[in-house]
Design a protein around this motif. Sequence first.
Motif, mmCIF file in Angstrom:
data_model
loop_
_atom_site.group_PDB
_atom_site.id
_atom_site.type_symbol
_atom_site.label_atom_id
_atom_site.label_comp_id
_atom_site.label_asym_id
_atom_site.label_seq_id
_atom_site.Cartn_x
_atom_site.Cartn_y
_atom_site.Cartn_z
ATOM 1 N N ALA A 1 34.796 -74.662 -59.466
ATOM 2 C CA ALA A 1 33.825 -73.811 -58.779
ATOM 3 C C ALA A 1 32.790 -74.608 -57.991
ATOM 4 O O ALA A 1 32.445 -74.251 -56.867
ATOM 5 C CB ALA A 1 33.135 -72.904 -59.790
ATOM 6 N N ARG A 2 32.296 -75.678 -58.557
ATOM 7 C CA ARG A 2 31.264 -76.472 -57.877
ATOM 8 C C ARG A 2 31.824 -77.071 -56.589
ATOM 9 O O ARG A 2 31.150 -77.104 -55.567
ATOM 10 C CB ARG A 2 30.733 -77.557 -58.815
ATOM 11 C CG ARG A 2 29.684 -78.481 -58.209
ATOM 12 C CD ARG A 2 28.529 -77.780 -57.545
ATOM 13 N NE ARG A 2 27.604 -77.218 -58.497
ATOM 14 C CZ ARG A 2 26.556 -76.498 -58.157
ATOM 15 N NH1 ARG A 2 26.287 -76.251 -56.898
ATOM 16 N NH2 ARG A 2 25.770 -75.999 -59.066
ATOM 17 N N LEU B 1 21.772 -75.744 -50.265
ATOM 18 C CA LEU B 1 22.676 -75.053 -51.169
ATOM 19 C C LEU B 1 23.093 -75.932 -52.338
ATOM 20 O O LEU B 1 23.391 -75.411 -53.419
ATOM 21 C CB LEU B 1 23.919 -74.585 -50.418
ATOM 22 C CG LEU B 1 23.659 -73.514 -49.365
ATOM 23 C CD1 LEU B 1 24.908 -73.262 -48.554
ATOM 24 C CD2 LEU B 1 23.191 -72.230 -50.027
ATOM 25 N N SER B 2 23.148 -77.223 -52.157
ATOM 26 C CA SER B 2 23.605 -78.125 -53.207
ATOM 27 C C SER B 2 22.547 -78.364 -54.286
ATOM 28 O O SER B 2 22.871 -78.831 -55.355
ATOM 29 C CB SER B 2 24.019 -79.465 -52.598
ATOM 30 O OG SER B 2 25.134 -79.264 -51.765
ATOM 31 N N TRP C 1 27.418 -70.930 -64.793
ATOM 32 C CA TRP C 1 28.180 -71.249 -63.595
ATOM 33 C C TRP C 1 29.655 -71.269 -63.983
ATOM 34 O O TRP C 1 30.037 -71.891 -64.965
ATOM 35 C CB TRP C 1 27.728 -72.613 -63.066
ATOM 36 C CG TRP C 1 28.299 -72.927 -61.732
ATOM 37 C CD1 TRP C 1 29.388 -73.708 -61.495
ATOM 38 C CD2 TRP C 1 27.858 -72.487 -60.461
ATOM 39 N NE1 TRP C 1 29.643 -73.774 -60.156
ATOM 40 C CE2 TRP C 1 28.709 -73.030 -59.490
ATOM 41 C CE3 TRP C 1 26.813 -71.672 -60.046
ATOM 42 C CZ2 TRP C 1 28.561 -72.801 -58.133
ATOM 43 C CZ3 TRP C 1 26.653 -71.447 -58.689
ATOM 44 C CH2 TRP C 1 27.518 -72.008 -57.748
ATOM 45 N N ALA D 1 32.044 -74.302 -54.025
ATOM 46 C CA ALA D 1 30.706 -73.921 -53.562
ATOM 47 C C ALA D 1 30.134 -74.942 -52.583
ATOM 48 O O ALA D 1 29.322 -74.591 -51.723
ATOM 49 C CB ALA D 1 29.763 -73.762 -54.752
ATOM 50 N N ASP D 2 30.556 -76.189 -52.698
ATOM 51 C CA ASP D 2 30.077 -77.240 -51.804
ATOM 52 C C ASP D 2 30.967 -77.441 -50.584
ATOM 53 O O ASP D 2 30.628 -78.214 -49.695
ATOM 54 C CB ASP D 2 29.960 -78.576 -52.561
ATOM 55 C CG ASP D 2 28.819 -78.574 -53.568
ATOM 56 O OD1 ASP D 2 27.884 -77.776 -53.404
ATOM 57 O OD2 ASP D 2 28.881 -79.373 -54.522
ATOM 58 N N TYR E 1 31.613 -67.547 -46.017
ATOM 59 C CA TYR E 1 31.032 -66.527 -46.877
ATOM 60 C C TYR E 1 29.523 -66.409 -46.767
ATOM 61 O O TYR E 1 28.969 -65.363 -47.079
ATOM 62 C CB TYR E 1 31.449 -66.762 -48.333
ATOM 63 C CG TYR E 1 32.899 -66.448 -48.515
ATOM 64 C CD1 TYR E 1 33.312 -65.151 -48.764
ATOM 65 C CD2 TYR E 1 33.866 -67.431 -48.362
ATOM 66 C CE1 TYR E 1 34.652 -64.841 -48.882
ATOM 67 C CE2 TYR E 1 35.216 -67.134 -48.488
ATOM 68 C CZ TYR E 1 35.596 -65.838 -48.741
ATOM 69 O OH TYR E 1 36.928 -65.538 -48.852
ATOM 70 N N VAL F 1 31.247 -72.250 -47.425
ATOM 71 C CA VAL F 1 29.855 -71.939 -47.072
ATOM 72 C C VAL F 1 29.807 -71.219 -45.733
ATOM 73 O O VAL F 1 29.137 -70.189 -45.598
ATOM 74 C CB VAL F 1 28.996 -73.226 -47.043
ATOM 75 C CG1 VAL F 1 27.608 -72.944 -46.504
ATOM 76 C CG2 VAL F 1 28.914 -73.835 -48.434
ATOM 77 N N ALA G 1 37.254 -71.330 -59.773
ATOM 78 C CA ALA G 1 37.045 -70.208 -58.852
ATOM 79 C C ALA G 1 38.218 -70.050 -57.898
ATOM 80 O O ALA G 1 39.007 -70.985 -57.702
ATOM 81 C CB ALA G 1 35.764 -70.421 -58.059
ATOM 82 N N GLN H 1 23.608 -77.368 -46.011
ATOM 83 C CA GLN H 1 24.325 -77.852 -47.185
ATOM 84 C C GLN H 1 23.383 -78.449 -48.223
ATOM 85 O O GLN H 1 23.551 -78.218 -49.417
ATOM 86 C CB GLN H 1 25.377 -78.884 -46.811
ATOM 87 C CG GLN H 1 26.617 -78.298 -46.217
ATOM 88 C CD GLN H 1 27.429 -77.494 -47.210
ATOM 89 O OE1 GLN H 1 27.076 -77.361 -48.364
ATOM 90 N NE2 GLN H 1 28.504 -76.945 -46.738
#
Length: 50
Positions: A24-25, A48-49, A6, A28-29, A37, A34, A10, A45
């Motif tokens: 990045a984390r 995805l988490s 990972w 992504a959260d 993209y 979310v 980002a 959520q």
Amino acid sequence: MPRCKWPTYAYVLENGQVHMHGPARELADDPRVVEAYLGLGSKHQAMLSS
């Protein structure tokens, strides 16, 4: 077999410009990332988490 790692940092690009950046984390959260993209709302959520 090597596995993917990972990324630690980002960038989110919008129209060729850096729109957001950070860990990045966290990106992504971020619900804005979310939604933009992946096209998923907040009800996804938790999925995805994990």
